[in-house]
Design an enzyme around this catalytic site. Structure first.
Site, PDB file in Angstrom:
ATOM      1  N   HIS A 417       0.906  -3.144   1.876  1.00  0.00           N
ATOM      2  CA  HIS A 417       1.093  -4.329   1.227  1.00  0.00           C
ATOM      3  C   HIS A 417      -0.450  -4.929   0.616  1.00  0.00           C
ATOM      4  O   HIS A 417      -0.757  -5.992   1.073  1.00  0.00           O
ATOM      5  CB  HIS A 417       1.808  -5.478   1.669  1.00  0.00           C
ATOM      6  CG  HIS A 417       3.280  -4.983   1.692  1.00  0.00           C
ATOM      7  ND1 HIS A 417       3.925  -4.836   2.972  1.00  0.00           N
ATOM      8  CD2 HIS A 417       4.264  -5.116   0.733  1.00  0.00           C
ATOM      9  CE1 HIS A 417       5.197  -4.493   2.581  1.00  0.00           C
ATOM     10  NE2 HIS A 417       5.432  -4.925   1.237  1.00  0.00           N
ATOM     11  N   SER A 420      -3.075  -2.275  -4.362  1.00  0.00           N
ATOM     12  CA  SER A 420      -2.510  -1.069  -4.990  1.00  0.00           C
ATOM     13  C   SER A 420      -1.144  -1.189  -4.970  1.00  0.00           C
ATOM     14  O   SER A 420      -0.730  -0.681  -6.132  1.00  0.00           O
ATOM     15  CB  SER A 420      -3.071   0.087  -4.279  1.00  0.00           C
ATOM     16  OG  SER A 420      -4.360   0.054  -3.908  1.00  0.00           O
ATOM     17  N   ASP A 575       9.552  -2.960  -7.637  1.00  0.00           N
ATOM     18  CA  ASP A 575       9.064  -3.201  -6.068  1.00  0.00           C
ATOM     19  C   ASP A 575       9.474  -1.954  -5.299  1.00  0.00           C
ATOM     20  O   ASP A 575       8.536  -1.665  -4.413  1.00  0.00           O
ATOM     21  CB  ASP A 575       9.664  -4.507  -5.710  1.00  0.00           C
ATOM     22  CG  ASP A 575       9.037  -5.005  -4.427  1.00  0.00           C
ATOM     23  OD1 ASP A 575       7.864  -4.543  -3.978  1.00  0.00           O
ATOM     24  OD2 ASP A 575       9.482  -5.831  -3.510  1.00  0.00           O
ATOM     25  N   GLN A 627      12.922   7.922   5.233  1.00  0.00           N
ATOM     26  CA  GLN A 627      12.929   7.845   3.904  1.00  0.00           C
ATOM     27  C   GLN A 627      14.483   8.179   3.255  1.00  0.00           C
ATOM     28  O   GLN A 627      14.797   7.474   2.617  1.00  0.00           O
ATOM     29  CB  GLN A 627      11.863   8.901   3.261  1.00  0.00           C
ATOM     30  CG  GLN A 627      10.328   8.539   3.673  1.00  0.00           C
ATOM     31  CD  GLN A 627      10.265   7.207   2.695  1.00  0.00           C
ATOM     32  OE1 GLN A 627      10.749   6.968   1.366  1.00  0.00           O
ATOM     33  NE2 GLN A 627       9.720   6.165   3.169  1.00  0.00           N
TER      34      GLN A 627
HETATM   35  C1  LIG Z   1      -4.382   0.019   0.575  1.00  0.00           C
HETATM   36  O1  LIG Z   1      -4.505   0.736   1.907  1.00  0.00           O
HETATM   37  C2  LIG Z   1      -4.846   2.065   2.024  1.00  0.00           C
HETATM   38  C3  LIG Z   1      -4.359   2.613   3.422  1.00  0.00           C
HETATM   39  O2  LIG Z   1      -3.070   3.075   3.542  1.00  0.00           O
HETATM   40  C4  LIG Z   1      -6.344   2.238   1.553  1.00  0.00           C
HETATM   41  O3  LIG Z   1      -6.506   3.763   1.722  1.00  0.00           O
HETATM   42  C5  LIG Z   1      -6.390   1.627   0.325  1.00  0.00           C
HETATM   43  O4  LIG Z   1      -7.763   1.625  -0.070  1.00  0.00           O
HETATM   44  C6  LIG Z   1      -5.812   0.087   0.270  1.00  0.00           C
HETATM   45  N1  LIG Z   1      -6.032  -0.373  -1.229  1.00  0.00           N
HETATM   46  C7  LIG Z   1      -6.703  -1.591  -1.451  1.00  0.00           C
HETATM   47  C8  LIG Z   1      -6.655  -1.795  -2.840  1.00  0.00           C
HETATM   48  O5  LIG Z   1      -6.955  -2.068  -0.492  1.00  0.00           O
END
Ligand SMILES: *[C@@H]1O[C@H](CO)[C@@H](O)[C@H](O)[C@H]1NC(C)=O
Ligand SMILES: *[C@@H]1O[C@H](CO)[C@@H](O)[C@H](O)[C@H]1NC(C)=O
Length: 678
Positions: A417, A420, A575, A627
């Site tokens: 969460h 991204s 989502d 999954q």
């Molecule tokens: C989201 O988490 C992942 C790890 O699961 C990490 O590699 C990624 O950089 C993170 N993205 C953001 C936008 O923080």
């Protein structure tokens, strides 16, 4: 100055200059175990080719460094200004041809080798000129190679670290969050400008003081500080509400996160106050408005910082060339600088978004290209494609600030969460909005609401589920009576962040009635993402929309109640669309969500809380099985219904493939994300 000395310097003298403006400092910092820096760039400045220059060329090749050769000072400078080499080696044997000092002025720090048969004195002019090593003529290739390796592991890495540290402090300086750094014994080492303006102190009044000397608010529970300190002493993170006292005596409520930092030299502590929390509006201090605006603040405790650090101190530490300025946005390590407008998006990033209207768009490429700011960039692009600014009558700059502040309130430390995921959901939402049936049933205001809802729908997600928060008796769970805790928080916080500052208030220029409608729609959609209502939403959608549509009752599409159901279904599907993404993306998401759940289970065990998802135990979990169950239980029926409505054969194909993929692993009794390499 010491020209004459240099010109009668030893017959053979090579000066190695270490410089460069790459971003490798941060990368080497974050992966300290990587034993070799990739593509170190080396510039050889040799008037003529000879065995010595060949020795270094060969050594570069052996070390897997990139090597360029320059024959004249002019071409050296030109080459350097283009590539910013990490290491420059200047042939100083024939100083008639080459004024190494002149070069050094432009190229900065360097490396000097001492020649055993020369007295120390002759080194000083070179050191004064900025070189730091001198190499004695030795064309032996292994000697050259060893020299390069020593430089890499010593000077070059040290430089990278300095630059990385410097970049981070520059980021702190520009952060809108108040940040304070103290030593382990609680002496204030640093406060950033945001801290000064929020708290009303000048840094000079604070630096060097112990935290206890700074007046405290009486509003905190008496034992709060002790609770915090004992938490930190145990090396644990602390998060919660804290009242700080401004210089003028007012108390402001802040949501604080304190994380211990371990680094060279022992235990380190990092206090970080997160962003504004919904709680600050429910109980406000004396000057509500400014407090709401500024109630976010960070503190970092660190033992690495031994002397008071100021911006100027840092500049001196590594030279202002290393300060990442706005002219070099790609050097900024974090989210702090984003493009002025859509037209300014760096080509590299624009390229990763070229196919953003396709379902197969890869948000992870964008995540990497934007240094973890995918939401801001994708938001700019998608919102402009849908004319959101025109609809809201808001300047693009406001949208940009809004996207930045929303993205900054996602926790990058969550495996799943983080922003991204928000960018992914925004992408799916935009994709669904372009489907014919969806277009027929929704108005422009619904589209805008859906895009905004997708962007904010998990903002400030703590990486723990509702059940966890309820079991842990978290403040949020208490605030929301254990009901739709997170979803309520996301919705409430989103509006708080948006409206507390005109700079990012995208709703500022719309009419009251329109705002009310939009707000209601956004809240409704964010709340619809709560999974306890999953079957209720899907059933209502099927009964009120799919069934009548099958009997060709056309009016079903546009009734206001049904529009609400379509929007809920849309954001729900967006989502949890991971299993309908191309396989590689689906696998990556599965890995991230599993990791987040594993971390929760770990914490539950640690704290003696009920384990709410025993399946997600990192010691025993079969990811393929988890999954498969998720798809069976939630995904299949929902996407069947959504596909029947919106016509999404490509998604259904991916879903089918992915399901088979997990089945295949499960049949082989594998628990992992991927089959082991052959
Ligand atoms: C989201 O988490 C992942 C790890 O699961 C990490 O590699 C990624 O950089 C993170 N993205 C953001 C936008 O923080
Ligand atoms: C929580 O429950 C109390 C008592 O019923 C009620 O007064 C309060 O409004 C509820 N809060 C929320 C956010 O539902």
């Amino acid at each position: 100055m010491a020209d004459n000395k240099i010109s009668d310097a030893p017959k053979y003298e090579l000066s190695l200059i270490n410089q460069g403006l790459s971003d490798r400092g941060l990368r080497s910092q974050s992966s300290p175990h990587c034993s070799h820096l990739s593509f170190l760039q080396v510039l050889l400045v040799f008037a003529k080719e000879d065995s010595q220059s060949n020795g270094f060329c060969w050594a570069c090749e052996k070390a897997n460094f990139r090597c360029s050769m320059a024959r004249t000072p002019e071409s050296a400078l030109e080459c350097f200004s283009e590539k910013h080499h990490d290491l420059v080696i200047i042939d100083h044997r024939h100083s008639r041809h080459f004024d190494a000092e002149a070069l050094s002025i432009c190229m900065l720090t360097c490396v000097l080798f001492l020649r055993p048969d020369r007295e120390e004195a002759s080194v000083m002019p070179l050191i004064n000129a900025g070189f730091n090593r001198r190499y004695v003529e030795n064309a032996n290739m292994m000697a050259c190679y060893n020299e390069l390796l020593q430089l890499e592991h010593g000077e070059v890495r040290a430089q990278f670290k300095l630059r990385a540290g410097n970049a981070i402090f520059t980021a702190l300086e520009q952060s809108q969050e108040a940040i304070e750094i103290t030593s382990e014994d609680q002496v204030i080492q640093y406060v950033n400008p945001a801290y000064e303006s929020i708290m009303g102190y000048q840094k000079g009044e604070l630096i060097g003081k112990e935290i206890i000397e700074v007046p405290k608010s009486e509003k905190n529970k008496p034992d709060l500080l002790e609770t915090i300190n004992s938490c930190i002493r145990k090396g644990k993170e602390w998060q919660g509400i804290y009242y700080a006292k401004k210089k003028n005596g007012d108390s402001i409520q802040q949501n604080v996160k304190i994380t211990p930092v371990i680094g060279q030299g022992g235990k380190h502590k990092d206090r970080r106050k997160g962003s504004l929390d919904v709680r600050s509006t429910t109980s406000r201090g004396s000057d509500g408005s400014s407090q709401r605006r500024h109630s976010s603040m960070a503190r970092i405790h660190s033992m690495t910082i031994e002397a008071p650090i100021t911006k100027d101190g840092l500049r001196r530490l590594s030279g202002n060339e290393y300060i990442f300025s706005t002219k070099q946005p790609h050097h900024i390590p974090s989210h702090l600088i984003t493009p002025l407008s859509l037209n300014d998006i760096p080509p590299r990033i624009a390229q990763t978004m070229e196919n953003e209207d396709s379902w197969d768009f890869d948000v992870f490429n964008l995540e990497a290209a934007t240094m973890k700011r995918p939401l801001t960039y994708l938001g700019l692009k998608i919102f402009s494609r849908f004319g959101v600014c025109e609809f809201l009558n808001c300047p693009e700059a406001t949208l940009r600030s809004w996207l930045q502040v929303i993205e900054a309130n996602y926790h990058s430390s969550n495996s799943y969460h983080n922003s991204s995921h928000a960018a992914d959901v925004l992408h799916a939402t935009a994709y669904f909005l372009c489907k014919e049936r969806v277009k027929q049933s929704l108005d422009p205001i619904d589209e805008v609401a859906a895009l905004i809802a997708a962007t904010v729908h998990d903002v400030d997600h703590p990486g723990r589920t509702n059940s966890f928060l309820c079991n842990a008796g978290s403040e949020l769970a208490i605030l929301y009576n254990d009901t739709a805790v997170l979803e309520s928080h996301h919705a409430a916080l989103a509006f708080q962040i948006t409206t507390r500052d005109d700079k990012c208030n995208i709703f500022k220029n719309i009419e009251r009635n329109e705002y009310r409608t939009l707000r209601q729609a956004i809240i409704d959609m964010v709340l619809a993402t709560e999974m306890t209502k999953h079957f209720e939403h899907v059933n209502k959608f099927v009964n009120s929309i799919n069934k009548p549509l099958a009997e060709s009752v056309k009016s079903v599409l546009t009734s206001p109640e049904n529009r609400i159901l379509v929007k809920r279904m849309l954001i729900k599907c967006a989502d949890i669309s991971n299993p309908c993404r191309p396989q590689e993306l689906c696998i990556e998401w599965a890995g991230r969500i599993s990791e987040e759940y594993f971390a929760q289970t770990d914490e539950e065990k640690r704290q003696g809380l009920p384990v709410v998802m025993p399946v997600f135990d990192r010691n025993t979990c079969s990811i393929p099985k988890s999954q498969i169950s998720f798809i069976d239980y939630f995904i299949t029926d929902m996407f069947d219904a959504w596909d029947a409505f919106a016509d999404l054969p490509n998604l259904m194909q991916h879903l089918d493939n992915n399901f088979k993929y997990w089945k295949g692993l499960d049949e082989r009794k594998l628990h992992s994300l991927r089959p082991p390499p052959e």
